[in-house]
Design an enzyme around this catalytic site. Sequence first.
Site, mmCIF file in Angstrom:
data_model
loop_
_atom_site.group_PDB
_atom_site.id
_atom_site.type_symbol
_atom_site.label_atom_id
_atom_site.label_comp_id
_atom_site.label_asym_id
_atom_site.label_seq_id
_atom_site.Cartn_x
_atom_site.Cartn_y
_atom_site.Cartn_z
ATOM 1 C CG ASP A 220 -9.578 15.825 -15.468
ATOM 2 O OD1 ASP A 220 -8.704 15.095 -16.280
ATOM 3 O OD2 ASP A 220 -10.563 15.305 -14.912
ATOM 4 C CE1 TYR B 193 -17.276 11.152 -15.662
ATOM 5 C CE2 TYR B 193 -15.935 11.312 -13.730
ATOM 6 C CZ TYR B 193 -16.854 10.303 -14.505
ATOM 7 O OH TYR B 193 -17.149 9.209 -13.907
ATOM 8 N NE ARG C 291 -3.083 0.370 3.140
ATOM 9 C CZ ARG C 291 -2.590 0.661 4.292
ATOM 10 N NH1 ARG C 291 -1.745 1.736 4.591
ATOM 11 N NH2 ARG C 291 -2.437 -0.168 5.316
ATOM 12 C CE LYS D 113 -12.655 7.578 -18.973
ATOM 13 N NZ LYS D 113 -12.593 7.906 -17.534
#
Length: 375
Positions: free
Chosen positions: A168, A100, A48, A193
């Site tokens: 973004d 978004y 982690r 993406k």
Amino acid sequence: MKLHFETQAIHVGSDSDAATGAVIPPIYATSTYEQEAPGVHKGFDYSRADNPTRQRLEHALAALEGAEYAITFASGVAATSAVVTLLKPKDHVLAGDDTYGGTYRLFEQIYRKYGLEFSYVDTSCLDSVSIQKNTKMIWIESPTNPLMKITDIAGVAKRKKGALLVVDNTFASPYLQRPLELGADLAMHSTTKYLGGHSDLIGGALMTNDKAIYEELKFIQKAVGAIPSPFDCFLVHRGIKTLAVRMKAHSENAQRIAEFLSESPKVKNVYYPGLPSHPQHEVARRQMRAFSGMLSFELKADATRFLRNLKVIVLAESLGGIESLINHPAIMTHASLPAEERTRRGIGDNLLRLSVGIEHPDDLIADLENALSAI
Ligand code: PLP
């Protein structure tokens, strides 16, 4: 030697495996690492906190964005959420009004209840970027999702007055646009993406040159734990090796399709920054290398019938993969926006968003032509 983008994409973070010479390093599918004595180890203690496959990807992503540091997350939304947790109650975020839908949902339905303030303006108009006393962050997307508005990133950077400017950069990818070089403090990506590029994973990333912000985000990555799996890191890393060639092909195909749609009598509007008629075409030319593969268009008649007649282009959420995907924002990606918010933003019921893939453009145009003839 300063390497070009294409060479960095293939080589940074991709040294052969030291143990075996494998040209493609193994995926470190491990949660933990043996220690010689308590606290004595080879730099990794628990996955982690860090993992070699993730670390290689983060080196590559930093290089591509022209950044000192990159940090990866389990999704784009998790990356956005990590940025917001840099703030404190009563801090204000000035956000673009065409981001978004999931970003808007995260701000409004999760973080507002913790005392953060959000307001939304059309950042493609620089005069609307006005900073309040408690504005600690400016959140912009360029191009935006779904209307492809372009914000002058350097122009906003000049007006930020100490607020953190986060861009973004998902729709452009670092090959087409590098926000940090235009004055942003952080670039954010849904690696789901274009960076991944093959519609086979979910991931997110943040890049910055600011060491203090990096260290805080690195702490958040470990403390909150929204990390990507080693396998997903491997997939993103494999994807970015072809980012440059893919982005060129996406952009060329999208330009041809935008021009084709603009000439159709069945199409009311086409939103693509590569068209000279786009209101921010000149800004896009200045800050982007090409115009990407994302476009939207509004049909004069029934979008549902049109969608039923497509044979090659796939009706699905998401974007940025090699295959062309079409989406009905009002019902799909932007359904989380209240209807009045959608109307205010100009997301009508006949608006369609097309993520143009890298198939042969003649086949895509024939598919669109056939579906248009059915309405
Ligand atoms: N930002 C943009 C521009 C997006 O289009 C998306 C997803 O569609 C996200 C962020 C969220 O990314 P993810 O779905 O990887 O959480």
